[in-house]
Design a protein around this motif. Structure first.
Motif, PDB file in Angstrom:
ATOM      1  N   VAL A  16       0.844  -1.200   0.000  1.00  0.00           N
ATOM      2  CA  VAL A  16       0.000   0.000   0.000  1.00  0.00           C
ATOM      3  C   VAL A  16       0.877   1.247   0.000  1.00  0.00           C
ATOM      4  O   VAL A  16       0.632   2.187  -0.771  1.00  0.00           O
ATOM      5  N   ILE A  17       1.901   1.260   0.827  1.00  0.00           N
ATOM      6  CA  ILE A  17       2.823   2.410   0.877  1.00  0.00           C
ATOM      7  C   ILE A  17       3.503   2.601  -0.468  1.00  0.00           C
ATOM      8  O   ILE A  17       3.630   3.728  -0.954  1.00  0.00           O
ATOM      9  N   TRP A  32      -6.356   8.231   4.773  1.00  0.00           N
ATOM     10  CA  TRP A  32      -6.973   7.214   3.919  1.00  0.00           C
ATOM     11  C   TRP A  32      -7.249   5.938   4.717  1.00  0.00           C
ATOM     12  O   TRP A  32      -8.325   5.357   4.613  1.00  0.00           O
ATOM     13  N   PHE A  33      -6.292   5.495   5.520  1.00  0.00           N
ATOM     14  CA  PHE A  33      -6.472   4.270   6.304  1.00  0.00           C
ATOM     15  C   PHE A  33      -7.610   4.385   7.310  1.00  0.00           C
ATOM     16  O   PHE A  33      -8.227   3.387   7.667  1.00  0.00           O
ATOM     17  N   ARG A  34      -7.908   5.597   7.778  1.00  0.00           N
ATOM     18  CA  ARG A  34      -8.958   5.810   8.782  1.00  0.00           C
ATOM     19  C   ARG A  34     -10.298   6.193   8.170  1.00  0.00           C
ATOM     20  O   ARG A  34     -11.284   6.356   8.892  1.00  0.00           O
ATOM     21  N   SER A  35     -10.358   6.335   6.847  1.00  0.00           N
ATOM     22  CA  SER A  35     -11.580   6.783   6.180  1.00  0.00           C
ATOM     23  C   SER A  35     -12.432   5.609   5.714  1.00  0.00           C
ATOM     24  O   SER A  35     -11.926   4.530   5.404  1.00  0.00           O
ATOM     25  N   ASP A  36     -13.746   5.841   5.650  1.00  0.00           N
ATOM     26  CA  ASP A  36     -14.656   4.860   5.058  1.00  0.00           C
ATOM     27  C   ASP A  36     -14.461   4.932   3.542  1.00  0.00           C
ATOM     28  O   ASP A  36     -14.599   5.994   2.948  1.00  0.00           O
ATOM     29  N   ILE A  37     -14.127   3.805   2.922  1.00  0.00           N
ATOM     30  CA  ILE A  37     -13.809   3.755   1.500  1.00  0.00           C
ATOM     31  C   ILE A  37     -14.932   3.005   0.765  1.00  0.00           C
ATOM     32  O   ILE A  37     -15.222   1.848   1.084  1.00  0.00           O
ATOM     33  N   SER A  38     -15.538   3.662  -0.209  1.00  0.00           N
ATOM     34  CA  SER A  38     -16.654   3.030  -0.922  1.00  0.00           C
ATOM     35  C   SER A  38     -16.212   1.756  -1.642  1.00  0.00           C
ATOM     36  O   SER A  38     -16.973   0.795  -1.742  1.00  0.00           O
ATOM     37  N   PHE A  39     -14.969   1.729  -2.159  1.00  0.00           N
ATOM     38  CA  PHE A  39     -14.440   0.544  -2.838  1.00  0.00           C
ATOM     39  C   PHE A  39     -14.447  -0.663  -1.891  1.00  0.00           C
ATOM     40  O   PHE A  39     -14.542  -1.802  -2.327  1.00  0.00           O
ATOM     41  N   LEU A  40     -14.351  -0.392  -0.594  1.00  0.00           N
ATOM     42  CA  LEU A  40     -14.331  -1.452   0.422  1.00  0.00           C
ATOM     43  C   LEU A  40     -15.695  -1.624   1.075  1.00  0.00           C
ATOM     44  O   LEU A  40     -15.803  -2.147   2.185  1.00  0.00           O
ATOM     45  N   GLY A  41     -16.734  -1.167   0.404  1.00  0.00           N
ATOM     46  CA  GLY A  41     -18.083  -1.308   0.939  1.00  0.00           C
ATOM     47  C   GLY A  41     -18.338  -0.431   2.154  1.00  0.00           C
ATOM     48  O   GLY A  41     -19.118  -0.788   3.027  1.00  0.00           O
ATOM     49  N   GLY A  42     -17.650   0.714   2.207  1.00  0.00           N
ATOM     50  CA  GLY A  42     -17.832   1.644   3.313  1.00  0.00           C
ATOM     51  C   GLY A  42     -17.007   1.313   4.545  1.00  0.00           C
ATOM     52  O   GLY A  42     -17.160   1.936   5.579  1.00  0.00           O
ATOM     53  N   LYS A  43     -16.127   0.350   4.422  1.00  0.00           N
ATOM     54  CA  LYS A  43     -15.268  -0.024   5.551  1.00  0.00           C
ATOM     55  C   LYS A  43     -13.954   0.741   5.481  1.00  0.00           C
ATOM     56  O   LYS A  43     -13.573   1.264   4.438  1.00  0.00           O
ATOM     57  N   ARG A  44     -13.247   0.780   6.611  1.00  0.00           N
ATOM     58  CA  ARG A  44     -11.958   1.467   6.671  1.00  0.00           C
ATOM     59  C   ARG A  44     -10.830   0.494   6.327  1.00  0.00           C
ATOM     60  O   ARG A  44     -10.845  -0.658   6.790  1.00  0.00           O
ATOM     61  N   PRO A  45      -9.845   0.933   5.553  1.00  0.00           N
ATOM     62  CA  PRO A  45      -8.724   0.066   5.222  1.00  0.00           C
ATOM     63  C   PRO A  45      -8.030  -0.512   6.458  1.00  0.00           C
ATOM     64  O   PRO A  45      -7.629  -1.676   6.456  1.00  0.00           O
ATOM     65  N   GLU A  46      -7.914   0.285   7.521  1.00  0.00           N
ATOM     66  CA  GLU A  46      -7.244  -0.213   8.723  1.00  0.00           C
ATOM     67  C   GLU A  46      -7.974  -1.411   9.324  1.00  0.00           C
ATOM     68  O   GLU A  46      -7.346  -2.263   9.944  1.00  0.00           O
ATOM     69  N   ALA A  52      -8.330  -9.021   5.181  1.00  0.00           N
ATOM     70  CA  ALA A  52      -8.488  -8.996   3.721  1.00  0.00           C
ATOM     71  C   ALA A  52      -7.457  -8.065   3.082  1.00  0.00           C
ATOM     72  O   ALA A  52      -7.815  -7.070   2.444  1.00  0.00           O
ATOM     73  N   PRO A  53      -6.167  -8.374   3.228  1.00  0.00           N
ATOM     74  CA  PRO A  53      -5.136  -7.474   2.714  1.00  0.00           C
ATOM     75  C   PRO A  53      -5.214  -7.247   1.209  1.00  0.00           C
ATOM     76  O   PRO A  53      -4.938  -6.147   0.733  1.00  0.00           O
ATOM     77  N   HIS A  54      -5.635  -8.256   0.457  1.00  0.00           N
ATOM     78  CA  HIS A  54      -5.750  -8.109  -0.998  1.00  0.00           C
ATOM     79  C   HIS A  54      -6.772  -7.032  -1.368  1.00  0.00           C
ATOM     80  O   HIS A  54      -6.585  -6.301  -2.330  1.00  0.00           O
ATOM     81  N   ARG A  55      -7.827  -6.901  -0.576  1.00  0.00           N
ATOM     82  CA  ARG A  55      -8.839  -5.872  -0.838  1.00  0.00           C
ATOM     83  C   ARG A  55      -8.294  -4.476  -0.559  1.00  0.00           C
ATOM     84  O   ARG A  55      -8.599  -3.530  -1.283  1.00  0.00           O
ATOM     85  N   VAL A  56      -7.477  -4.350   0.482  1.00  0.00           N
ATOM     86  CA  VAL A  56      -6.902  -3.048   0.824  1.00  0.00           C
ATOM     87  C   VAL A  56      -5.904  -2.622  -0.253  1.00  0.00           C
ATOM     88  O   VAL A  56      -5.887  -1.460  -0.661  1.00  0.00           O
ATOM     89  N   ILE A  57      -5.098  -3.545  -0.730  1.00  0.00           N
ATOM     90  CA  ILE A  57      -4.146  -3.234  -1.808  1.00  0.00           C
ATOM     91  C   ILE A  57      -4.913  -2.803  -3.064  1.00  0.00           C
ATOM     92  O   ILE A  57      -4.564  -1.815  -3.699  1.00  0.00           O
ATOM     93  N   ALA A  58      -5.961  -3.526  -3.401  1.00  0.00           N
ATOM     94  CA  ALA A  58      -6.772  -3.162  -4.572  1.00  0.00           C
ATOM     95  C   ALA A  58      -7.405  -1.788  -4.399  1.00  0.00           C
ATOM     96  O   ALA A  58      -7.464  -0.998  -5.347  1.00  0.00           O
ATOM     97  N   ALA A  59      -7.841  -1.474  -3.199  1.00  0.00           N
ATOM     98  CA  ALA A  59      -8.445  -0.157  -2.939  1.00  0.00           C
ATOM     99  C   ALA A  59      -7.411   0.952  -3.071  1.00  0.00           C
ATOM    100  O   ALA A  59      -7.713   2.033  -3.592  1.00  0.00           O
ATOM    101  N   ALA A  60      -6.191   0.700  -2.626  1.00  0.00           N
ATOM    102  CA  ALA A  60      -5.119   1.699  -2.766  1.00  0.00           C
ATOM    103  C   ALA A  60      -4.817   1.948  -4.235  1.00  0.00           C
ATOM    104  O   ALA A  60      -4.672   3.097  -4.657  1.00  0.00           O
ATOM    105  N   LEU A  61      -4.723   0.897  -5.011  1.00  0.00           N
ATOM    106  CA  LEU A  61      -4.462   1.052  -6.443  1.00  0.00           C
ATOM    107  C   LEU A  61      -5.611   1.786  -7.123  1.00  0.00           C
ATOM    108  O   LEU A  61      -5.395   2.628  -8.001  1.00  0.00           O
TER     109      LEU A  61
END
Length: 70
Positions: A16-17, A32-46, A52-61
């Motif tokens: 991610v970094i 970004w890590f503390r925000s609700d991300i729509s790509f993650l279904g409204g969940k926070r990356p942290e 689900a690390p693969h989902r967080v990497i995909a959201a960062a990209l």
């Protein structure tokens, strides 16, 4: 996490970094890590980095591509 192992960071965190290099500074990544991300279904990356690390990497990209989800 294993305290005897010295609490190593999640391996996905490195990816991610690397994805955000040149796009977000440290504060931007922290936000970004503390925000609700729509790509993650409204969940926070942290909250998904461990289960689900693969989902967080995909959201960062997705974030650096500038795609807006509603």
């Amino acid at each position: 996490m294993d305290p005897d192992a010295g609490y190593p960071p999640f391996k996905a965190l490195t990816k991610v970094i690397e994805a955000f290099a040149g796009h977000k500074d440290g504060w931007g990544m922290a936000y970004w890590f503390r925000s609700d991300i729509s790509f993650l279904g409204g969940k926070r990356p942290e909250d998904l980095l461990a289960p689900a690390p693969h989902r967080v990497i995909a959201a960062a990209l997705d974030e650096i591509r500038g795609i807006v989800h509603g």
